[in-house]
Each structure stands twice: as C-alpha cells, then as structure tokens.
Design an enzyme around this catalytic site. Structure first.
Site, PDB file in Angstrom:
ATOM      1  N   ASN A 110       0.819  -1.209   0.000  1.00 49.83           N
ATOM      2  CA  ASN A 110       0.000   0.000   0.000  1.00 49.83           C
ATOM      3  C   ASN A 110       0.854   1.262   0.000  1.00 49.83           C
ATOM      4  O   ASN A 110       0.476   2.277  -0.599  1.00 49.83           O
ATOM      5  CB  ASN A 110      -0.961  -0.009   1.188  1.00 49.83           C
ATOM      6  CG  ASN A 110      -2.201  -0.829   0.898  1.00 49.83           C
ATOM      7  OD1 ASN A 110      -2.395  -1.303  -0.216  1.00 49.83           O
ATOM      8  ND2 ASN A 110      -3.040  -1.006   1.892  1.00 49.83           N
TER       9      ASN A 110
ATOM     10  N   PHE B   1      -2.418   2.911 -11.318  1.00 52.25           N
ATOM     11  CA  PHE B   1      -2.208   3.840 -10.205  1.00 52.25           C
ATOM     12  C   PHE B   1      -1.470   5.112 -10.639  1.00 52.25           C
ATOM     13  O   PHE B   1      -0.973   5.843  -9.807  1.00 52.25           O
ATOM     14  CB  PHE B   1      -1.486   3.162  -9.032  1.00 52.25           C
ATOM     15  CG  PHE B   1      -2.394   2.258  -8.242  1.00 52.25           C
ATOM     16  CD1 PHE B   1      -2.983   2.690  -7.071  1.00 52.25           C
ATOM     17  CD2 PHE B   1      -2.696   0.987  -8.687  1.00 52.25           C
ATOM     18  CE1 PHE B   1      -3.842   1.880  -6.359  1.00 52.25           C
ATOM     19  CE2 PHE B   1      -3.557   0.158  -7.983  1.00 52.25           C
ATOM     20  CZ  PHE B   1      -4.132   0.607  -6.809  1.00 52.25           C
TER      21      PHE B   1
ATOM     22  N   CYS C  93      -7.841   2.241   4.199  1.00 49.75           N
ATOM     23  CA  CYS C  93      -6.632   1.427   4.037  1.00 49.75           C
ATOM     24  C   CYS C  93      -5.394   2.253   3.723  1.00 49.75           C
ATOM     25  O   CYS C  93      -4.490   2.355   4.562  1.00 49.75           O
ATOM     26  CB  CYS C  93      -6.856   0.363   2.968  1.00 49.75           C
ATOM     27  SG  CYS C  93      -7.946  -0.970   3.488  1.00 49.75           S
TER      28      CYS C  93
ATOM     29  N   LYS D 172     -14.364   5.975  -3.063  1.00 52.70           N
ATOM     30  CA  LYS D 172     -14.093   5.368  -4.360  1.00 52.70           C
ATOM     31  C   LYS D 172     -15.403   4.810  -4.890  1.00 52.70           C
ATOM     32  O   LYS D 172     -16.361   4.603  -4.135  1.00 52.70           O
ATOM     33  CB  LYS D 172     -13.049   4.260  -4.256  1.00 52.70           C
ATOM     34  CG  LYS D 172     -13.475   3.064  -3.416  1.00 52.70           C
ATOM     35  CD  LYS D 172     -12.466   1.931  -3.459  1.00 52.70           C
ATOM     36  CE  LYS D 172     -12.418   1.273  -4.821  1.00 52.70           C
ATOM     37  NZ  LYS D 172     -11.539   0.084  -4.844  1.00 52.70           N
TER      38      LYS D 172
END
Length: 441
Positions: A213, A254, A265, A328
């Site tokens: 992450n 990304f 997260c 999101k």
C-alpha cells in the site's frame, strides 16, 4: 474443512462468505449481535457488489452460519482467521490493536480446552510487524497446542469477492510445516486454479500489506505531484501519465491523476507503516511516506481552489453540486473521503453544497449532517454555479452534458478525477477544468 472467521467487518464478512463458497464449513464470529443477525439474513452492514446474494446462498447451504460466542468458535474448528479492524490511533499514526488484542485474550483460554491436538490462529488483520511473534508467545502460554500464521488480505472495496476467489497471489507467513500444510488445504481450490502461493515467515507476511500500500500510495502521489507541475508549465498530465505508463518498468496502473486516495486502508496503512519504522529506529528509511501523505492531502485543497476559480473567486452565496461522496466507486465507504472533505471545506467557505452518490448518501449524511444531499444527479445540480466531479462512479461518465446544462445556473464543471470527456462537455457549452490539464479552457 471447518474454519472460523472472527470479526465480521468488511474483510471478515467477505472472507467468511468466500471460504464457504469454495466448500468449507464456516462459522462467523462477532460481538455485535445485530450485525450477526443481519449477516445471517444476507444483509452486510456495507455495500459490496454481489455480497448479499453470496451470503444468502451460503447460509442456505448450511456451510455458513454466525455466532457471538468465542466458546462455540473454539469448539467448532481448529483453524481460526482473525479479521478484526486495526484503525489508526487517535492523535497518532500507529495502529490501534485493541480489538485484535480483545480477540486474542478472549479466544486463547478456550483453545486450551477445545479438544483439538493442534490449533492454528491465522491473522488477516493489518498489524505492525512483530505482532505475530508476540501473539505466538502469549498463545503458547495459555494454549500450548496453538500455532500462529499470518495471511494478509489484499481486497479492493468494490471488487472484494473477485479478489478473494481469484486473487493475484496468496501470501502466508508460517512458523511450522503443519501451518503451511493447513493453509494449503484451506486454499486448495484456488491453488488448483493456478493462484501463486508465497510462503514466508510471519514478519515478512506482516510487512507485505503495508509495503504494498505504501508503494501504491507513492505512485498516486507522484503523478499528482506531476499534475501540479503540469498546471504550472502548461503540460498535460494525462498524456504524461500515458507516456510514463507505457514503460514496462513503470506500468499504467495507479498513475491516475486527480483528487487522490482516501478510505480506511491506504492513508491508515502508510501512516502505521511509518510509525512502526520509527519505533524500530528506522524512521529515516520511510520519511518520504510523510511527504506522500502531504501531497495526497494537498490535492483536496487544490480541488477547492479549482472550484473557487471556476466561481470567479468566491463561494459566498453560490450553489455547488458535488458528484460523489464515497471515497471510491463501487463502495459506500466514506471514511477519509476526499470528496466529502472537499464538499465540507467549500460549505465552510460560504457555499450551499448539495451532494449526490449512488450508494453512500446515508453514510455521508451521518458523517457530514450540515451538507445537503440529493437522491438523483439532476436534483443535486439544479441551479448549480459549478459542478464538482469528485468520485469516479461510471454513472457520472454517462451523464448527458446537454441535458444537465439545462438545469444548472452556470455550465461549469471541475473534473477532479480526470475521467470525463472534455470534448463532449465543451460541445455542450460547458467550461471544464481538471487538475494537471491547464489548457482545457
């Protein structure tokens, strides 16, 4: 096999249903009796596409049921997945392990008397490296037959069922051959389908989620930093991202410039990762993560500034329509939502703000009761002086800009997610602006 899944929040509910789907008998465990009742009826306490139907089917087969009893859990199975949340500590970047520790302390005494010769406790929660080693010592003191393994989850909200049933990889950190064999048996149907199975020690397994992450957050903040440079130089960030992503060493995923990341997260995990590194005396090694966090947060203020510019410099007595409340698409999660942070900041500057979202209105209203909300896009945009596109739901890309122009006061839109077609909106008479694209007009 028989399994328990302890903690039926997002990760636990999905994991329990999917483990039943691949053939195991699963007992879901939680202290929240109301949640347990809802899950047993196929009603998860959050929006996840496909999950209600999957829960209901698995309950109907008898392979999935739920309880509030840790005693029942200890007697039901010899393999226990711990999936409780580890939120950020108030006033600190570190993980709050109180719920995890409560499960540890509550379950351990019953494991000793469960009648199983060998018991495996498998952590799926995102925890600081070293947690598994400490858990193993504490469990062995109370239940000598208990072993510990770590099996991090890599679920994406909105795609969690697919990510569980068709994962890109399964990572297990084990301390014994028995633990590895047990987890291979748990995931046997997925391994038979060709899923990579990466076996390592528990410390490495604990690090994988935070490291992954942190890397993804770095890519997002990097392209958003490039968007700032594009704004200053007249360059186009979408073309820049496409050219960069064509390099196989970088890849396109990304590299989506815009409002930045939120949710429960990425922000939490990079802060916890940095906090643990500092505890280990290695804070300088990941000091860049603080800048990644700052770049990400800065995108929210940059979006507010774009909206203010579109309004001619002031929010006072202006109507602002916001498309998106969830952090999101394909989710109703509003935790650390960039969209709601922008909406709230604009309202505090004097504008009337009306928000639409396909799934997250109830959660958004509970989190930000001072905002106004609308159940359809047209109502949200009535008499708007500017429209802000803040969550990239596919429904918003299907909006007819000609029809929407008929209900707003001023056809101006800020595409903070860089996913709308500028040509279509411009042809319909809209003024469109987006981060990193200064020449849209």
């Amino acid at each position: 096999m028989r399994l328990t899944v302890i903690g039926t929040g997002y990760v636990g509910a999905v994991h329990a249903a999917c483990m039943a789907e691949i053939g195991h008998e699963v007992l879901g465990v939680d202290i929240d009796a109301e949640r347990i009742g809802a899950l047993a009826a196929g009603r998860p306490p959050f929006y996840e596409p496909g999950l209600p139907g999957l829960l209901k089917r698995m309950v109907d087969t008898g392979r999935l049921r739920f309880t509030t009893s840790l005693v029942e859990a200890a007697w039901f199975a010899d393999t226990h997945f711990v999936c409780v949340g580890t939120p950020q500590q108030p006033g600190s970047g570190a993980s709050d392990l109180r719920d995890f520790e409560a499960v540890r302390d509550g379950l351990a005494p019953y494991l000793h008397d469960s009648g199983y010769e060998e018991v495996l406790v498998v952590g799926k929660s995102t925890v600081p490296v070293g947690t598994a080693a400490r858990l193993a010592v504490l469990l062995r003191a109370v239940a000598p037959a208990a072993d510990v393994a770590w099996n991090p989850e890599f679920l994406r909200e909105g795609c969690a069922i697919r990510d569980t049933l068709r994962p890109e990889r399964i990572v297990v950190g084990v301390r014994s051959e028995h633990a590895e064999a047990r987890l291979r048996a748990v995931y046997a149907p997925l391994l038979a389908a060709g899923t990579p199975f990466i076996v390592t020690d528990t410390a490495t397994a604990e690090l994988v989620k935070g490291a992954s992450n942190s890397f993804l957050a770095t890519k997002i903040s990097f392209i958003n930093a490039m968007a700032e440079i594009c704004d200053a130089t007249g360059a186009d960030v979408l073309t820049l991202a496409r050219a960069m992503g064509a390099d196989s060493r970088i890849g396109p995923r990304f590299l989506a410039p815009g409002l930045g990341f939120g949710g429960s997260c990425l922000p939490k995990d990079i802060r916890a990762f940095a906090a643990r590194a500092e505890e280990l005396g290695l804070g300088e090694s990941v000091a860049f993560l603080h800048e990644i966090d700052e770049i990400n947060t800065r995108q929210r203020e940059r979006t507010v500034a774009l909206a203010q510019k579109a309004l001619g410099g002031t929010f006072t007595d202006r109507n602002v329509a916001v498309l998106g409340a969830a952090f999101k698409p394909r989710s109703d999660d509003v935790r650390d939502s960039p969209a709601l942070a922008v909406a709230h900041a604009i309202r505090r500057r004097g504008a009337q703000v009306r928000v639409h979202d396909p799934e997250a209105i109830d959660n958004a209203r509970a989190a930000y009761p001072a905002l106004q909300f609308a159940l359809d896009v047209t109502k949200a945009c009535e008499q708007a002086d500017v429209v802000l596109h803040l969550t990239e739901w596919p429904q918003y890309r299907e909006i007819d800009p000609v029809a929407l122009a008929a209900v707003v006061r001023t056809p101006a839109i800020v595409d903070a997610r860089n996913t709308l077609d500028p040509a279509d909106w411009s042809a319909a008479g809209w003024t469109l602006c987006a981060p990193g694209r200064p020449n849209l007009g």
